[in-house]
Design a protein around this motif. Sequence first.
Motif, PDB file in Angstrom:
ATOM      1  N   ALA A  20     141.903 -33.236   8.646  1.00  0.00           N
ATOM      2  CA  ALA A  20     140.891 -33.675   9.610  1.00  0.00           C
ATOM      3  C   ALA A  20     140.064 -32.489  10.098  1.00  0.00           C
ATOM      4  O   ALA A  20     138.850 -32.555  10.197  1.00  0.00           O
ATOM      5  N   HIS A  21     140.736 -31.393  10.421  1.00  0.00           N
ATOM      6  CA  HIS A  21     140.079 -30.168  10.892  1.00  0.00           C
ATOM      7  C   HIS A  21     140.726 -28.988  10.186  1.00  0.00           C
ATOM      8  O   HIS A  21     141.823 -28.581  10.564  1.00  0.00           O
ATOM      9  N   PRO A  22     140.062 -28.423   9.174  1.00  0.00           N
ATOM     10  CA  PRO A  22     140.667 -27.297   8.477  1.00  0.00           C
ATOM     11  C   PRO A  22     140.821 -26.094   9.402  1.00  0.00           C
ATOM     12  O   PRO A  22     140.005 -25.880  10.295  1.00  0.00           O
ATOM     13  N   SER A  23     141.874 -25.340   9.200  1.00  0.00           N
ATOM     14  CA  SER A  23     142.092 -24.153  10.019  1.00  0.00           C
ATOM     15  C   SER A  23     141.007 -23.121   9.718  1.00  0.00           C
ATOM     16  O   SER A  23     140.397 -23.150   8.650  1.00  0.00           O
ATOM     17  N   PRO A  24     140.760 -22.194  10.646  1.00  0.00           N
ATOM     18  CA  PRO A  24     139.733 -21.169  10.401  1.00  0.00           C
ATOM     19  C   PRO A  24     140.020 -20.339   9.150  1.00  0.00           C
ATOM     20  O   PRO A  24     139.102 -19.962   8.444  1.00  0.00           O
ATOM     21  N   ALA A  25     141.300 -20.086   8.876  1.00  0.00           N
ATOM     22  CA  ALA A  25     141.641 -19.298   7.691  1.00  0.00           C
ATOM     23  C   ALA A  25     141.276 -20.056   6.419  1.00  0.00           C
ATOM     24  O   ALA A  25     140.755 -19.478   5.466  1.00  0.00           O
ATOM     25  N   VAL A  26     141.538 -21.358   6.396  1.00  0.00           N
ATOM     26  CA  VAL A  26     141.179 -22.174   5.237  1.00  0.00           C
ATOM     27  C   VAL A  26     139.664 -22.242   5.105  1.00  0.00           C
ATOM     28  O   VAL A  26     139.118 -22.145   4.003  1.00  0.00           O
ATOM     29  N   ALA A  27     138.974 -22.386   6.229  1.00  0.00           N
ATOM     30  CA  ALA A  27     137.510 -22.418   6.202  1.00  0.00           C
ATOM     31  C   ALA A  27     136.958 -21.098   5.667  1.00  0.00           C
ATOM     32  O   ALA A  27     136.011 -21.090   4.874  1.00  0.00           O
ATOM     33  N   ALA A  28     137.547 -19.987   6.072  1.00  0.00           N
ATOM     34  CA  ALA A  28     137.107 -18.675   5.604  1.00  0.00           C
ATOM     35  C   ALA A  28     137.308 -18.551   4.105  1.00  0.00           C
ATOM     36  O   ALA A  28     136.441 -18.055   3.384  1.00  0.00           O
ATOM     37  N   GLU A  29     138.463 -19.030   3.614  1.00  0.00           N
ATOM     38  CA  GLU A  29     138.729 -18.977   2.186  1.00  0.00           C
ATOM     39  C   GLU A  29     137.725 -19.835   1.420  1.00  0.00           C
ATOM     40  O   GLU A  29     137.219 -19.435   0.385  1.00  0.00           O
ATOM     41  N   ALA A  30     137.419 -20.998   1.957  1.00  0.00           N
ATOM     42  CA  ALA A  30     136.467 -21.897   1.307  1.00  0.00           C
ATOM     43  C   ALA A  30     135.077 -21.277   1.244  1.00  0.00           C
ATOM     44  O   ALA A  30     134.331 -21.512   0.300  1.00  0.00           O
ATOM     45  N   GLU A  31     134.716 -20.507   2.253  1.00  0.00           N
ATOM     46  CA  GLU A  31     133.411 -19.851   2.283  1.00  0.00           C
ATOM     47  C   GLU A  31     133.400 -18.568   1.455  1.00  0.00           C
ATOM     48  O   GLU A  31     132.368 -17.936   1.314  1.00  0.00           O
ATOM     49  N   GLY A  32     134.557 -18.149   0.961  1.00  0.00           N
ATOM     50  CA  GLY A  32     134.643 -16.931   0.177  1.00  0.00           C
ATOM     51  C   GLY A  32     134.673 -15.676   1.032  1.00  0.00           C
ATOM     52  O   GLY A  32     134.390 -14.588   0.553  1.00  0.00           O
ATOM     53  N   LEU A  33     135.033 -15.812   2.301  1.00  0.00           N
ATOM     54  CA  LEU A  33     135.093 -14.655   3.192  1.00  0.00           C
ATOM     55  C   LEU A  33     136.421 -13.929   3.049  1.00  0.00           C
ATOM     56  O   LEU A  33     137.444 -14.533   2.761  1.00  0.00           O
ATOM     57  N   ARG A  34     136.387 -12.626   3.291  1.00  0.00           N
ATOM     58  CA  ARG A  34     137.600 -11.826   3.305  1.00  0.00           C
ATOM     59  C   ARG A  34     137.796 -11.339   4.726  1.00  0.00           C
ATOM     60  O   ARG A  34     136.939 -10.649   5.265  1.00  0.00           O
ATOM     61  N   LEU A  35     138.916 -11.729   5.336  1.00  0.00           N
ATOM     62  CA  LEU A  35     139.201 -11.275   6.695  1.00  0.00           C
ATOM     63  C   LEU A  35     139.584  -9.806   6.645  1.00  0.00           C
ATOM     64  O   LEU A  35     140.281  -9.367   5.737  1.00  0.00           O
ATOM     65  N   HIS A  36     139.124  -9.043   7.613  1.00  0.00           N
ATOM     66  CA  HIS A  36     139.338  -7.603   7.657  1.00  0.00           C
ATOM     67  C   HIS A  36     140.627  -7.318   8.434  1.00  0.00           C
ATOM     68  O   HIS A  36     140.620  -7.304   9.665  1.00  0.00           O
ATOM     69  N   LEU A  37     141.717  -7.098   7.706  1.00  0.00           N
ATOM     70  CA  LEU A  37     143.006  -6.835   8.338  1.00  0.00           C
ATOM     71  C   LEU A  37     143.057  -5.403   8.846  1.00  0.00           C
ATOM     72  O   LEU A  37     142.445  -4.503   8.285  1.00  0.00           O
TER      73      LEU A  37
END
Length: 87
Positions: A20-37
């Motif tokens: 129903a509401h994808p998590s922000p991490a899933v949304a980031a993956e779908a957009e092709g974003l790489r989170l800066h650890l």
Amino acid sequence: TAVEAAVAYARAVGEYQPPAHPSPAVAAEAEGLRLHLSSSRATGYKGVQQCPSGRFHAGHRVDGRRVCYGTFDTAVEAAVAYARAVG
């Protein structure tokens, strides 16, 4: 990715139910974003700080000036905002 494989399998066997509401991490993956650890940040993400209120602030400095990307409920949401802004 493993997530894509699991979704493909679920679709093939007729068990796929989109979230129903994808998590922000899933949304980031779908957009092709790489989170800066970051191992040196308490939040675990570059550009993300926890506010005294308990919320999380995303931002960084450009030419000595602070640029704010917003305040969020979770560190992951702030990290996604940072990744969207800086690439």
